[in-house]
Design a protein around this motif. Sequence first.
Motif, mmCIF file in Angstrom:
data_model
loop_
_atom_site.group_PDB
_atom_site.id
_atom_site.type_symbol
_atom_site.label_atom_id
_atom_site.label_comp_id
_atom_site.label_asym_id
_atom_site.label_seq_id
_atom_site.Cartn_x
_atom_site.Cartn_y
_atom_site.Cartn_z
ATOM 1 N N UNK A 174 54.722 72.522 19.921
ATOM 2 C CA UNK A 174 55.888 71.775 19.519
ATOM 3 C C UNK A 174 57.018 72.667 19.415
ATOM 4 N N UNK A 218 45.416 74.275 14.045
ATOM 5 C CA UNK A 218 46.888 73.499 13.567
ATOM 6 C C UNK A 218 47.966 74.467 14.005
ATOM 7 N N UNK A 262 48.651 64.911 16.542
ATOM 8 C CA UNK A 262 48.770 65.608 15.356
ATOM 9 C C UNK A 262 47.467 65.807 14.429
ATOM 10 N N UNK A 294 48.858 73.659 17.435
ATOM 11 C CA UNK A 294 49.939 72.524 17.667
ATOM 12 C C UNK A 294 51.097 72.957 17.271
ATOM 13 N N UNK A 295 51.495 73.571 16.261
ATOM 14 C CA UNK A 295 52.835 73.885 15.971
ATOM 15 C C UNK A 295 53.601 74.751 16.945
#
Lengths: 472, 472
Positions: free
Chosen positions: B237, B230, B347, B233-234
């Motif tokens: 972005x 996770x 996501x 992914x953050x």
Amino acid sequence: MTDLLDRLARRLGPRGFTADRDAMAPWLVDWRGRMRGRAAALVSPADRDEVAFVVAAAAAAGVPVVPQGGNTSMVAGATADDPDALILSLRRMNAVRRVSPEDNMLVAEAGTILHDVHVAAEAAGRRFPLSLAAKGSATVGGLVSTNAGGTQVLRFGPMRALVLGIEAVLPDGGLFEGLSALRKDNRGYDLRQLLAGAEGTLGVITAAALRLVPAAGSRTVAWVGLATAQDALVLLRQLEGATGDAIESFEIVPADALELVLRHIPGTRAPLARGHRWHVLIEAVAPKGAPPVPLDEAILATGLAEDAVIATSEAQADALWRLRESISEAERIDGMAAKHDIAVPVSAMPGFMAEARAAVEARFAGVRVIAFGHLGDGNVHFNVRAPAGADDRAWFAQQGAVVSAFVHDLVTAAGGTLSAEHGIGRLKRAEFARLADPARLAAMRAIKNALDPGGIMNPGVLVPLAEAPSLS
Amino acid sequence: MTDLLDRLARRLGPRGFTADRDAMAPWLVDWRGRMRGRAAALVSPADRDEVAFVVAAAAAAGVPVVPQGGNTSMVAGATADDPDALILSLRRMNAVRRVSPEDNMLVAEAGTILHDVHVAAEAAGRRFPLSLAAKGSATVGGLVSTNAGGTQVLRFGPMRALVLGIEAVLPDGGLFEGLSALRKDNRGYDLRQLLAGAEGTLGVITAAALRLVPAAGSRTVAWVGLATAQDALVLLRQLEGATGDAIESFEIVPADALELVLRHIPGTRAPLARGHRWHVLIEAVAPKGAPPVPLDEAILATGLAEDAVIATSEAQADALWRLRESISEAERIDGMAAKHDIAVPVSAMPGFMAEARAAVEARFAGVRVIAFGHLGDGNVHFNVRAPAGADDRAWFAQQGAVVSAFVHDLVTAAGGTLSAEHGIGRLKRAEFARLADPARLAAMRAIKNALDPGGIMNPGVLVPLAEAPSLS
């Protein structure tokens, strides 16, 4: 027919059904006021199940269905023209179902207006990068169905490139669930891309998953004077090389278009001290938190500009954009024009603008051509004005179709298209049939017949069927 | 049949026709060696007219045509399996017909290998931004027909997004001329997008116009250690927000995949001092002439990295990439695996990797899951290893299909796809038929039957027809 209307009225209720002439009237006239249509009823479903009910019932009865969003078509693509037709308005389905910043995506129902998509994206710290003048009326379903363009296509592409998923009711009433918005999905024929740009002839889009991009940082807006249209194209390619993908708009404005604006639009003034034969309006956007794009240095380094000005405030940037965006209004004030939404390969556009203008002005004595717009997309508005002194209305009634056919022939010979961003609709169908190559037409007819064997979806729009020899 | 082969031999000549078993043998086995096919002849047309001749003759005789480019399909999509079939090789049609830097476009014939497209683009001061391991064999026609992906999809999209135009011979032998490569073209159904990803079932692509982008400046390559998927992914972005579109690759590598590489691939070494549960490989590309992307500062600013290293030379960058690109080879050395080319919404991928891994390892005692790859596209290679100590071959012969069905069920439940970038071909057709929603299948069958009523184009690939109830 009465039975069908009764069933629809019962299922949809008073908010979702009307056969009242006055209530229907606004939705029977197209955006440009060129056409007044006919229909039996206006149905406004509240959700996709009601859409499926309407389409299935219409299919069983063999009744035409005309999907309608904001009714802003430039080619009468959403105008019903059959006394038995149902106008299927998506306007009640206007929820933004989901915003997922992590997926850079949002899901909006078909009736959501573009402005609300912008707002939802911004609230999530993202941006939806397509915009156009009708953003307060145009809806997601219509934008996708017509593969809409605008002034920001250069970097992120037209609507087709921004559609990640589609939910639609197919002509048999079945639901196509293609909203999952995967970045990669190789399961055969891309039905989403088939429905995008199909102008409602293959089904009713009920929702779309749209691509979002990072929020914009500062924008830099420049107005540049140039000697030739070819210089404009060379300038664009050099700026792209120097700034990466930062150039988002690159609009060409000839001297005569700027003069019209300065003459007719109050409060406008020439941005450069001297006159130039050509101008370009450039917008470059930096990522959030990054310094502004050094557009002045980049323009200077090309050595192509006769003169240039960079907006030093948002107000100045808006004033430069106003010059570009007022051209259509200034033209309208000045008189009637036959308008053409054309594209040729980008590299051919500078030459085409000069040669096609000369050819048109030679063929039709006294007319004037004003061509301006999205040079970076190879797409200009190619407008032909009646001869000075002529009665505009009478002249176009007699010569309009001849002029347009002449322009379309020139475009076709240059490998171009008679519809760059407005679609075919009803108004361009005959010209499309006249000019399209037979293999393309045959394939389109075969697909239309395969997915809509009863021919109920938006008949008379886009697909020339009447004149059709069958594929096999 | 003999008559047909005689006609083809006469028209195509000895370079363009063979029915010799030995000469055909290499083209009857698929890339992964899973399948040995059958065919009557191998035809290799020299130009599009010869392709049209072959297809028209085959259509008249009702004989299957299997288009083949580099024969690098991962799903046996180009393997003929009918004693009467014609393998239609595009390999002789390998000219780059035109490079137009001003249009940011080149036109390459179907048999052009990807490497030659890269070279032609570079020679014109541009870049073709899609690449993959088989670039020395994979051809333009196959890449378009399978909507190929790779490690650079994040910024510029898969093949579908890079196709501006297509020239193809349709199943009736007619020529579709869609090469004009307009940036905007709204003339109805996008046949180019329908042919892209159709795996040769709707016609034979003979040439494609491909999008070029500005030449790249310096690249910055980083390797980052992270605590969770996770976080990866953050991080992605936040970096996208901070650097605009500069991030071109974002590959996730779990600790166990890195360990396999370090164990089996000579000359590799761990890029970070300590161990981390997750790693990402990031590549950012600056425009030509611009300073390098400040990836180190941007990563530091997120506060997410446990540790990170930036390559300070091209050799170091290559070494980091080698770690990522060697995972498949390291796995192969280590033992057999059931491989899955899957995608879910971006996501959802961090959660999916953990939950699906746990579910698979709970359902099949002793197996190990290694999942790695294109996190930014929501697409990972989800590979399942046989239990330690088991006879790999025997175990997969018995359990392979069960394992894959289980994985595909998990992916489908997560709104994902069983084919992210490899296509359906022959190998995944049954699973596709089992899992696809009925509206999608019915629409695909209707389109296939409409454009190829004789069913001659690549039968047995992609479209599940045998089990089909008809649409109407």
